[in-house]
Design a protein around this motif. Structure first.
Motif, short mmCIF file in Angstrom:
data_model
loop_
_atom_site.label_atom_id
_atom_site.label_comp_id
_atom_site.label_asym_id
_atom_site.label_seq_id
_atom_site.Cartn_x
_atom_site.Cartn_y
_atom_site.Cartn_z
N SER A 82 0.98 -1.37 0.00
CA SER A 82 0.14 0.08 -0.01
C SER A 82 0.93 1.08 -0.23
CB SER A 82 -0.85 0.04 1.22
OG SER A 82 -1.63 1.24 1.38
N ASP A 83 0.74 2.10 -0.88
CA ASP A 83 1.67 3.11 -1.06
C ASP A 83 1.05 4.35 -1.90
OD1 ASP A 83 3.80 4.66 -0.67
OD2 ASP A 83 5.43 3.47 -1.66
N GLU A 84 1.44 5.67 -1.90
CA GLU A 84 0.97 6.51 -2.58
C GLU A 84 2.08 7.57 -2.95
OE1 GLU A 84 -1.33 8.85 0.20
OE2 GLU A 84 -2.94 7.59 0.24
N TYR A 85 1.84 8.13 -4.16
CA TYR A 85 2.80 8.99 -5.00
C TYR A 85 2.25 10.14 -5.65
CZ TYR A 85 6.56 10.45 -8.20
OH TYR A 85 7.54 11.00 -8.78
N LYS A 86 2.68 11.37 -5.47
CA LYS A 86 2.27 12.49 -6.15
C LYS A 86 3.19 13.10 -6.90
CE LYS A 86 0.82 17.23 -5.37
NZ LYS A 86 0.72 18.36 -4.27
N LEU A 87 2.59 13.40 -8.20
CA LEU A 87 3.51 13.89 -9.35
C LEU A 87 2.92 15.09 -9.73
CD1 LEU A 87 5.72 13.55 -11.38
CD2 LEU A 87 4.33 12.60 -12.86
N VAL A 88 3.62 16.36 -9.95
CA VAL A 88 3.13 17.55 -10.39
C VAL A 88 3.98 17.68 -11.98
CG1 VAL A 88 3.39 20.00 -10.22
CG2 VAL A 88 3.00 18.51 -8.41
N VAL A 89 3.20 17.80 -12.85
CA VAL A 89 3.44 17.92 -14.26
C VAL A 89 3.37 19.42 -14.61
CG1 VAL A 89 3.28 17.49 -16.72
CG2 VAL A 89 2.91 15.47 -14.90
N LYS A 90 4.57 20.08 -15.07
CA LYS A 90 4.73 21.43 -15.48
C LYS A 90 4.97 21.67 -16.97
CE LYS A 90 5.58 23.47 -10.89
NZ LYS A 90 6.41 24.48 -10.19
N PHE A 91 4.91 22.76 -17.52
CA PHE A 91 4.95 22.69 -18.88
C PHE A 91 6.11 23.89 -19.02
CE2 PHE A 91 0.83 21.51 -18.81
CZ PHE A 91 0.60 20.58 -19.64
N GLY A 92 7.24 23.43 -19.69
CA GLY A 92 8.57 23.99 -19.98
C GLY A 92 9.09 24.01 -21.33
N ASP A 93 10.40 24.64 -21.52
CA ASP A 93 10.72 24.66 -22.99
C ASP A 93 11.33 23.32 -23.41
OD1 ASP A 93 10.46 27.36 -22.92
OD2 ASP A 93 12.39 27.82 -22.08
N SER A 94 11.88 22.60 -22.47
CA SER A 94 12.28 21.26 -22.73
C SER A 94 11.86 20.13 -21.52
CB SER A 94 13.83 21.08 -22.84
OG SER A 94 14.58 21.40 -21.72
N TYR A 95 12.21 18.86 -21.98
CA TYR A 95 11.65 17.79 -21.13
C TYR A 95 12.70 17.50 -19.96
CZ TYR A 95 10.71 13.05 -19.61
OH TYR A 95 10.37 12.11 -18.78
N ASN A 96 12.20 17.56 -18.65
CA ASN A 96 13.08 17.42 -17.52
C ASN A 96 12.42 16.60 -16.37
OD1 ASN A 96 14.70 17.82 -15.47
ND2 ASN A 96 15.03 20.00 -15.76
N ASP A 97 13.08 15.47 -16.13
CA ASP A 97 12.46 14.55 -14.89
C ASP A 97 13.80 14.68 -14.03
OD1 ASP A 97 14.39 12.88 -16.33
OD2 ASP A 97 13.10 11.29 -16.52
N GLU A 98 14.43 15.47 -13.90
CA GLU A 98 15.44 15.42 -12.80
C GLU A 98 14.95 15.38 -11.26
OE1 GLU A 98 18.21 18.50 -13.63
OE2 GLU A 98 18.78 17.46 -15.24
N ASN A 99 13.84 16.25 -11.10
CA ASN A 99 13.30 16.05 -9.85
C ASN A 99 12.30 15.14 -9.78
OD1 ASN A 99 11.69 16.63 -7.54
ND2 ASN A 99 12.20 18.80 -7.72
#
Length: 179
Positions: A82-99
């Motif tokens: 049992s687990d939860e996860y929150k992801l925020v998707v923002k819009f920018g100039d290029s793809y970035n998934d470092e955070n």
């Protein structure tokens, strides 16, 4: 990866507000990632997708069980997760998934693939050390467990006699007691 098409959410066609997606995860999902640590998988993913004007919020909730082998006895057992996860998707100039909690996608993007996030959520929900519940409560009887108990160092001589201890250590112990 045709089977992963179900995990692509085209968010441009969605109205602003809250949307729900449910996924039933089984072994075929993990076969697509070539992950073979689980014997059986039965996990329900509830995804609350909140579309706002400038960003997207995704709330993943995983509940169910995976059948894994015990690290001590190699006996299979069902591990509840049992687990939860929150992801925020923002819009920018290029793809970035470092955070790990914020994903930045280019402005022209119109869909998001959530399969990787579901995969990681389930993998990380399983404990690192997998111990059969029968070991903890003493109900599991297996050959491996009895052999481990037989060979455990606790069965042997617990205390060393004073003759076995190097006399130099005794001199060091005196330093602790002298004041």
């Amino acid at each position: 990866m045709k089977a992963m098409k179900d995990y692509i959410i085209p968010f441009t066609g969605l109205k602003i507000g809250e949307h729900h997606f449910d996924y039933q995860i089984d072994n075929t999902f993990f076969n697509n990632f070539e992950y073979i640590e689980f014997n059986e998988v039965n996990v329900n993913i509830d995804l609350k997708f909140l579309k706002k004007t400038t960003l997207l919020e995704l709330y993943f909730t995983a509940s169910g069980e995976v059948n894994v082998n015990c690290d001590l006895t190699n006996e299979p057992y069902n591990q509840p997760i049992s687990d939860e996860y929150k992801l925020v998707v923002k819009f920018g100039d290029s793809y970035n998934d470092e955070n790990e909690d914020i994903l930045i996608v280019p402005h022209g993007e119109y869909e998001i693939n959530v399969s990787q996030y579901i995969y990681e959520l389930i993998i990380l929900a399983v404990p690192v050390k997998r111990v059969h519940p029968g070991i903890e409560d003493g109900t599991l009887k297996s050959e491996i467990l009895s052999k481990l108990e037989e060979l455990s160092p606790e069965k042997g001589n617990k205390t060393k006699s004073s003759e076995d201890i190097d006399p130099r250590w005794n001199n060091l112990k005196k330093l602790l007691t002298d004041k």
